[in-house]
Design a protein around this motif. Structure first.
Motif, PDB file in Angstrom:
ATOM      1  N   TYR A 197     -55.063  -1.417  -1.261  1.00 12.60           N
ATOM      2  CA  TYR A 197     -55.631  -0.566  -0.133  1.00 12.60           C
ATOM      3  C   TYR A 197     -56.983  -0.427  -0.065  1.00 12.60           C
ATOM      4  O   TYR A 197     -57.597  -0.686  -1.068  1.00 12.60           O
ATOM      5  N   ILE A 198     -57.692  -0.369   1.082  1.00 12.27           N
ATOM      6  CA  ILE A 198     -59.021  -0.086   1.234  1.00 12.27           C
ATOM      7  C   ILE A 198     -59.260   1.334   1.135  1.00 12.27           C
ATOM      8  O   ILE A 198     -58.664   2.176   2.059  1.00 12.27           O
ATOM      9  N   TYR A 199     -60.266   1.879   0.498  1.00 14.25           N
ATOM     10  CA  TYR A 199     -60.903   3.200   0.568  1.00 14.25           C
ATOM     11  C   TYR A 199     -62.180   3.463   1.089  1.00 14.25           C
ATOM     12  O   TYR A 199     -63.081   2.560   0.695  1.00 14.25           O
ATOM     13  N   PHE A 200     -62.387   4.410   1.805  1.00 17.22           N
ATOM     14  CA  PHE A 200     -63.559   4.479   2.453  1.00 17.22           C
ATOM     15  C   PHE A 200     -64.109   5.999   2.945  1.00 17.22           C
ATOM     16  O   PHE A 200     -62.971   6.745   3.115  1.00 17.22           O
ATOM     17  N   THR A 201     -65.384   6.137   3.117  1.00 16.59           N
ATOM     18  CA  THR A 201     -65.719   7.524   3.691  1.00 16.59           C
ATOM     19  C   THR A 201     -66.050   7.251   5.362  1.00 16.59           C
ATOM     20  O   THR A 201     -66.471   6.226   5.823  1.00 16.59           O
ATOM     21  N   SER A 202     -65.658   8.569   5.912  1.00 16.32           N
ATOM     22  CA  SER A 202     -65.837   8.473   7.359  1.00 16.32           C
ATOM     23  C   SER A 202     -65.722   9.870   7.729  1.00 16.32           C
ATOM     24  O   SER A 202     -65.099  10.849   7.167  1.00 16.32           O
ATOM     25  N   ALA A 242     -56.659   2.547   4.068  1.00 11.85           N
ATOM     26  CA  ALA A 242     -55.615   1.731   4.677  1.00 11.85           C
ATOM     27  C   ALA A 242     -55.153   0.615   3.956  1.00 11.85           C
ATOM     28  O   ALA A 242     -55.779   0.152   3.190  1.00 11.85           O
ATOM     29  N   ARG A 243     -53.831  -0.052   4.390  1.00 13.30           N
ATOM     30  CA  ARG A 243     -53.694  -1.303   3.815  1.00 13.30           C
ATOM     31  C   ARG A 243     -54.723  -2.323   4.003  1.00 13.30           C
ATOM     32  O   ARG A 243     -55.102  -2.615   5.020  1.00 13.30           O
ATOM     33  N   LEU A 280     -57.050  10.425   2.842  1.00 13.30           N
ATOM     34  CA  LEU A 280     -56.653  10.109   1.618  1.00 13.30           C
ATOM     35  C   LEU A 280     -55.257  10.977   1.034  1.00 13.30           C
ATOM     36  O   LEU A 280     -55.567  12.243   1.068  1.00 13.30           O
ATOM     37  N   PRO A 281     -54.306  10.259   0.611  1.00 14.94           N
ATOM     38  CA  PRO A 281     -52.949  10.914   0.223  1.00 14.94           C
ATOM     39  C   PRO A 281     -53.054  11.620  -0.961  1.00 14.94           C
ATOM     40  O   PRO A 281     -51.967  12.312  -1.544  1.00 14.94           O
ATOM     41  N   GLY A 294     -46.647  11.333 -12.504  1.00  9.85           N
ATOM     42  CA  GLY A 294     -46.165  11.091 -10.813  1.00  9.85           C
ATOM     43  C   GLY A 294     -46.912  11.258  -9.911  1.00  9.85           C
ATOM     44  O   GLY A 294     -46.844  11.085  -8.492  1.00  9.85           O
ATOM     45  N   GLY A 295     -48.376  11.915 -10.116  1.00  8.51           N
ATOM     46  CA  GLY A 295     -49.120  12.357  -9.004  1.00  8.51           C
ATOM     47  C   GLY A 295     -50.335  12.549  -9.473  1.00  8.51           C
ATOM     48  O   GLY A 295     -50.747  12.650 -10.611  1.00  8.51           O
ATOM     49  N   PHE A 296     -51.511  12.786  -8.482  1.00  7.14           N
ATOM     50  CA  PHE A 296     -52.853  12.985  -8.950  1.00  7.14           C
ATOM     51  C   PHE A 296     -53.250  14.554  -8.869  1.00  7.14           C
ATOM     52  O   PHE A 296     -52.854  15.338  -8.024  1.00  7.14           O
TER      53      PHE A 296
END
Length: 641
Positions: free
Chosen positions: A167-172, A193-194, A208-209, A257-259
């Motif tokens: 995944y790509i993580y970014f700020t927007s 996004a993938r 962000l999930p 199992g999660g953050f």
């Protein structure tokens, strides 16, 4: 009378209006609402363009909201009315941010003349030194190509991408709710996004999930640990009085199992210090980040903190004055080879933030290099991330030609592949006959060694005495030819200068064929072989330089043939007595043997023998040339071990 009263009331009303706007703008400025303050003070300047207070607050509002390039027109007004060090210094910074280096230098020089304060002089001298070195900048990757990721970017800010686990993580600022009053742009959130390398699935971008983005503040500049279990990001700029007063680092951990919900990190240390742009070391045990905490070089500096036993990061250490400057350093990226990439406006550059690399030096310290004009611009350039180091990745820039604000760009190193040159060497082996003629010597082994004495090829010659070997261009090799019954012989072969230069090549593959011949002598026990040009001074046995050259050839024969033992003999002409000639020839033979031993040949492989005038080749020699034929040095193989 009525007309005069009306004019008086209009002037009073105007003055009251300006005073009201000034108070309003000052309140907005004090609250960090710089964009609102700019709007308010701009209304004052519409009516009073020379208003010193309004010009000051608009200039400072632009500077403090990272838009210093827009402040020059207001500082220009200020230096006309109030030519202080600070006004000229800020004007120089504004020109510098626009890449107007001549104007910047002039402003800094004027600022320098207006102060005796050591700290102020340090700042302005640093700026002048930086400007003097801009012309020395070279492209770090000359063939790098940069392209706006138009399908990913929006009119608002999109910046600082990283890749983690597909995944790509970014700020927007997409999906934003609310406007950040300091800049007038929407608040930012984190998205993903993938992605595979620089290819992104732009059709399926999601917030962000791992945990929910918060509303009414900026969050971004995300970092994810190499194992994917820790997320660290910057959070701040809330307008709520109940929230933290500055930007801080928050962490979320993968548990059960999660953050977890993000928590404030102890490495922030003080709620009034600015901390942001985190990045992990390749092994995940060190956290790099930017901070304006006291004790730095000025502006924001880069720090590193080590991972503690409880999993937190602490003991933050400043990266030092080679990397940090009185300006701003941020967005670090540490690579496995020890290089640190980062953004700075304090090193020699082209305007605002530029991308740099700190290369480790032997013995400690770093050499700082600007990545060059094919990466950097006069705008902000920052947030480098490599998807394939160092050939491809992403940067962020708000340069002209983008979608409107900070945009994500992808880059690829397009260094052309070197054209291939194949060097084929045809080696012919021959035998030297008694009469001096040369004939083909088949089935001779030819071995090829490179400059490090590593075997690089070899084979036996065919019935025509030929073998083809493949060599690399621009290198030195050794060829060793050997065959039973013959002296083994080695020669050096150099391909340097024998192939076209890269820039002269036209085809992708060029084949060059070269030729050489190796002539072997028969190895016959007790057969004397004359060493040519072995001369001695009259009545002396010292080895002359010209004789040393010839003896070095014998040294090489002995090295090439480690199994032979030789007798080295010296002969005189017929003049002088037998006793004198015997003693002189013995001393000369022993002197030659000692020379050969000094070159690394074992002494037990050599026998010195002086024959005086007992083995004349020309009896009754008359001429000097005939005497010279008799005065000779020979060797013969007396044993093959």
């Amino acid at each position: 009378m009525k007309r005069s009263l009306l004019l008086f009331f209009l002037v009073a009303l105007l003055g009251s209006s300006c005073t009201s706007l000034l108070k309003k703008g000052q309140k907005q400025f004090s609250s960090g609402e710089y964009q609102y303050a700019i709007g308010t003070f701009s209304r004052v300047l519409e009516k009073d363009p020379d208003n010193k207070e309004a010009n000051f607050y608009v200039a400072e509002s632009y500077r403090l909201s990272n838009r210093v390039e827009r402040s020059s027109v207001y500082y220009e007004k200020l230096v006309e009315e109030d030519p202080t060090f600070e006004n000229y210094y800020r004007l120089g910074q504004s020109y510098k941010a626009q890449n107007k280096n001549e104007e910047a230098q002039e402003a800094f020089e004027k600022a320098k003349d207006l102060t005796l304060d050591d700290n102020f002089l340090r700042l302005v001298n640093h700026e002048l030194a930086v400007l003097s070195k801009v012309g020395e900048i070279k492209d770090y990757w000359p063939y790098l190509e940069l392209q706006n990721y138009t399908l990913l970017n929006t009119p608002g800010p999109d910046y600082a991408p990283i890749l983690s686990e597909g995944y790509i993580y970014f700020t927007s600022a997409r999906q934003a709710s609310g406007i950040y009053p300091a800049t007038g742009v929407p608040y930012t959130k984190m998205f993903r996004a993938r992605a595979e390398g620089t290819r992104i699935d732009v059709q399926n971008i999601q917030a962000l999930p791992e945990f929910r983005n918060e509303e009414g503040l900026n969050q971004g500049a995300i970092a994810i640990s190499p194992d994917g279990n820790t997320i660290i990001y910057a959070r701040g700029n809330s307008t709520s009085n109940k929230d933290l007063p500055d930007v801080h680092l928050f962490a979320s951990y993968f548990r059960g199992g999660g953050f977890t919900q993000p928590i404030w990190m102890p490495v922030n240390e003080d709620e009034f210090w600015w901390n942001s742009t985190p990045a992990f070391s390749p092994d995940g045990n060190t956290l790099y980040f930017s901070s304006n905490r006291p004790g730095g070089q000025g502006g924001t500096d880069l720090y590193k903190a080590t991972k503690l036993a409880n999993g937190d990061f602490g003991n933050a250490v400043n990266l030092g004055p080679q990397i940090n400057t009185p300006g701003n350093e941020m967005f670090p990226r540490v690579m496995p080879d020890g290089k640190i990439f980062f953004a700075s406006d304090g090193h020699p550059g082209f305007g605002k933030l530029d991308l740099f690399v700190a290369e480790p030096k032997e013995g400690g310290g770093y050499e700082i290099k600007n990545l060059g004009e094919n990466v950097n611009s006069s705008a902000d350039d920052f947030g480098i991330f490599f998807t394939k180091y160092p050939q491809e990745g992403f940067i962020t820039s708000n340069r002209e030609g983008g979608a409107g604000d900070d945009d994500i760009y992808f880059f690829e190193d397009k260094t052309p592949k070197p054209k291939i040159v194949n060097v084929f060497l045809n080696v012919t082996t021959k035998e030297k006959k008694e009469d001096g003629s040369e004939v083909i010597l088949p089935q001779t082994r030819v071995a090829l060694y490179d400059a490090t004495n590593k075997m690089a090829g070899g084979d036996f010659t065919n019935q025509n005495g030929r073998v083809r070997l493949t060599l690399a261009p621009d290198e030195t090799f050794s060829l060793i030819a050997s065959k039973s019954g013959f002296f083994t012989k080695s020669i050096t072969y150099d391909t340097r200068g024998k192939t076209p230069r890269q820039e002269e090549l036209i085809q992708d593959v060029t084949n060059i064929t070269l030729d050489t011949t190796i002539v072997l002598d028969a190895l016959i026990l007790e057969k004397s072989i004359v060493l040519e040009n072995i001369y001695y001074d009259l009545d002396k046995a010292d080895i002359r330089p010209d004789a040393a050259i010839e003896l070095d050839k014998l040294v090489q024969i002995l090295k090439d043939n480690p199994s032979i033992r030789i007798e080295l003999s010296s002969h005189t002409d017929a003049r002088a007595t037998d006793a004198y000639n015997d003693a002189l020839s013995q001393r000369r033979a022993e002197s030659a043997v000692q020379y050969i031993v000094s070159k690394g040949i074992e002494a037990d492989r050599l026998v010195a023998k002086g024959y005086g005038k007992r083995q004349l080749i020309i009896q009754n020699a008359q001429t000097e040339e005939e005497h010279q034929v008799n005065r000779r040095t020979e060797f013969k193989v007396i044993e093959i071990r």
